[in-house]
Structures are given as C-alpha cells and as structure tokens.
Scaffold this motif. Structure first.
Motif, mmCIF file in Angstrom:
data_model
loop_
_atom_site.group_PDB
_atom_site.id
_atom_site.type_symbol
_atom_site.label_atom_id
_atom_site.label_comp_id
_atom_site.label_asym_id
_atom_site.label_seq_id
_atom_site.Cartn_x
_atom_site.Cartn_y
_atom_site.Cartn_z
ATOM 1 N N ALA A 29 0.833 -1.207 0.000
ATOM 2 C CA ALA A 29 0.000 0.000 0.000
ATOM 3 C C ALA A 29 0.866 1.255 0.000
ATOM 4 N N ALA A 30 1.969 1.214 0.763
ATOM 5 C CA ALA A 30 2.865 2.370 0.818
ATOM 6 C C ALA A 30 3.492 2.642 -0.546
ATOM 7 N N ARG A 31 3.747 1.591 -1.311
ATOM 8 C CA ARG A 31 4.313 1.764 -2.657
ATOM 9 C C ARG A 31 3.266 2.304 -3.632
ATOM 10 N N ILE A 32 2.025 1.874 -3.458
ATOM 11 C CA ILE A 32 0.974 2.180 -4.419
ATOM 12 C C ILE A 32 0.383 3.573 -4.220
ATOM 13 N N LYS A 33 0.198 3.982 -2.980
ATOM 14 C CA LYS A 33 -0.461 5.258 -2.711
ATOM 15 C C LYS A 33 0.383 6.419 -3.227
ATOM 16 N N PRO A 34 -0.246 7.310 -3.998
ATOM 17 C CA PRO A 34 0.529 8.375 -4.632
ATOM 18 C C PRO A 34 0.899 9.517 -3.691
ATOM 19 N N GLU A 35 0.150 9.686 -2.617
ATOM 20 C CA GLU A 35 0.389 10.805 -1.712
ATOM 21 C C GLU A 35 0.395 10.321 -0.267
ATOM 22 N N ARG A 36 1.254 10.957 0.542
ATOM 23 C CA ARG A 36 1.366 10.599 1.959
ATOM 24 C C ARG A 36 0.028 10.759 2.675
ATOM 25 N N ASP A 41 -6.585 6.682 6.391
ATOM 26 C CA ASP A 41 -7.925 6.678 5.797
ATOM 27 C C ASP A 41 -8.905 6.281 6.898
ATOM 28 N N GLU A 42 -9.444 7.273 7.575
ATOM 29 C CA GLU A 42 -10.311 7.003 8.737
ATOM 30 C C GLU A 42 -11.549 6.176 8.398
ATOM 31 N N PRO A 43 -12.232 6.418 7.260
ATOM 32 C CA PRO A 43 -13.372 5.540 6.941
ATOM 33 C C PRO A 43 -12.949 4.072 6.780
ATOM 34 N N ARG A 44 -11.803 3.848 6.131
ATOM 35 C CA ARG A 44 -11.311 2.473 5.975
ATOM 36 C C ARG A 44 -10.937 1.871 7.321
ATOM 37 N N LYS A 45 -10.293 2.665 8.177
ATOM 38 C CA LYS A 45 -9.948 2.194 9.520
ATOM 39 C C LYS A 45 -11.202 1.743 10.261
ATOM 40 N N ALA A 46 -12.244 2.555 10.225
ATOM 41 C CA ALA A 46 -13.496 2.208 10.909
ATOM 42 C C ALA A 46 -14.097 0.930 10.336
ATOM 43 N N GLN A 47 -14.007 0.780 9.021
ATOM 44 C CA GLN A 47 -14.543 -0.411 8.373
ATOM 45 C C GLN A 47 -13.777 -1.663 8.798
ATOM 46 N N VAL A 48 -12.450 -1.576 8.836
ATOM 47 C CA VAL A 48 -11.621 -2.719 9.226
ATOM 48 C C VAL A 48 -11.940 -3.142 10.662
ATOM 49 N N ARG A 84 7.232 3.220 5.699
ATOM 50 C CA ARG A 84 7.593 2.640 4.395
ATOM 51 C C ARG A 84 7.390 3.673 3.283
ATOM 52 N N PHE A 85 6.315 4.465 3.370
ATOM 53 C CA PHE A 85 6.052 5.512 2.380
ATOM 54 C C PHE A 85 7.217 6.487 2.358
ATOM 55 N N ASP A 86 7.633 6.950 3.550
ATOM 56 C CA ASP A 86 8.711 7.933 3.656
ATOM 57 C C ASP A 86 10.050 7.359 3.180
ATOM 58 N N GLU A 87 10.300 6.092 3.450
ATOM 59 C CA GLU A 87 11.546 5.465 2.997
ATOM 60 C C GLU A 87 11.622 5.404 1.480
ATOM 61 N N ALA A 88 10.493 5.199 0.840
ATOM 62 C CA ALA A 88 10.455 5.044 -0.615
ATOM 63 C C ALA A 88 10.538 6.376 -1.346
ATOM 64 N N ARG A 89 10.342 7.483 -0.620
ATOM 65 C CA ARG A 89 10.333 8.805 -1.261
ATOM 66 C C ARG A 89 11.220 9.753 -0.472
ATOM 67 N N PRO A 90 12.504 9.749 -0.795
ATOM 68 C CA PRO A 90 13.442 10.609 -0.043
ATOM 69 C C PRO A 90 13.191 12.097 -0.247
#
Length: 90
Positions: A29-36, A41-48, A84-90
């Motif tokens: 997910a960290a690789r796929i998401k285009p923006e930090r 995603d609070e709605p997704r968190k609530a759903q999970v 992981r997101f931050d590591e992939a985008r220096p």
C-alpha cells in the motif's frame, strides 16, 4: 495444562505469520499510494475495525475485545505504512 499452552503457542506463531502477511500488504500500500495523505484513511480504519468485531461476534468471542485489538493493530499498521512511504520517497 501443557497441551493448552502448546496450543496457545502454536496459535501465537500462526497469528505472527498472518500479521507478517498483513504487514506485507501495508508495504504494498505504501508503494501504491501516490500521496502521503492517503496513508491515513479514517473511513477504511473504521470499516476494518467493524469487520473484525463482526467476525469476532460470529466466532463467539467478545467484539469489544476485537475492536480494541484492531484499533491497536490498525494504528500500528498506519505508522508502519507511513515509515515505508517515507523510505520510498526521499
């Protein structure tokens, strides 16, 4: 009691293996998401969390406990994904 403890230990090992798989999805997910800003995603968190509570209820254990555990799990997953997101985008 020995058999019970062996069963608990085996179950814990299986849970750790499943969590390793789950965190692999967090890396993806960290690789796929285009923006930090898309990491949290609070709605997704609530759903999970709701899904986990519902599955717990279906399997005969307290949904409140599942909700508490998944709150911690999801927050840890979000923190991991941010890293992981931050590591992939220096």
């Amino acid at each position: 009691m020995t058999e019970v403890r062996l069963g608990v230990d085996a179950t814990d090992r299986a849970i750790v293996e499943l969590l390793a798989t789950r965190f692999g999805y967090m890396r993806a997910a960290a690789r796929i998401k285009p923006e930090r800003g898309h990491v949290r995603d609070e709605p997704r968190k609530a759903q999970v969390i709701a899904n986990a509570a519902a599955h717990a209820r279906e399997h005969g254990w307290p949904p409140e406990i599942a909700a508490q555990l998944w709150e911690v799990l999801v927050e840890a997953s979000i923190a991991y994904e941010f890293d992981r997101f931050d590591e992939a985008r220096p």
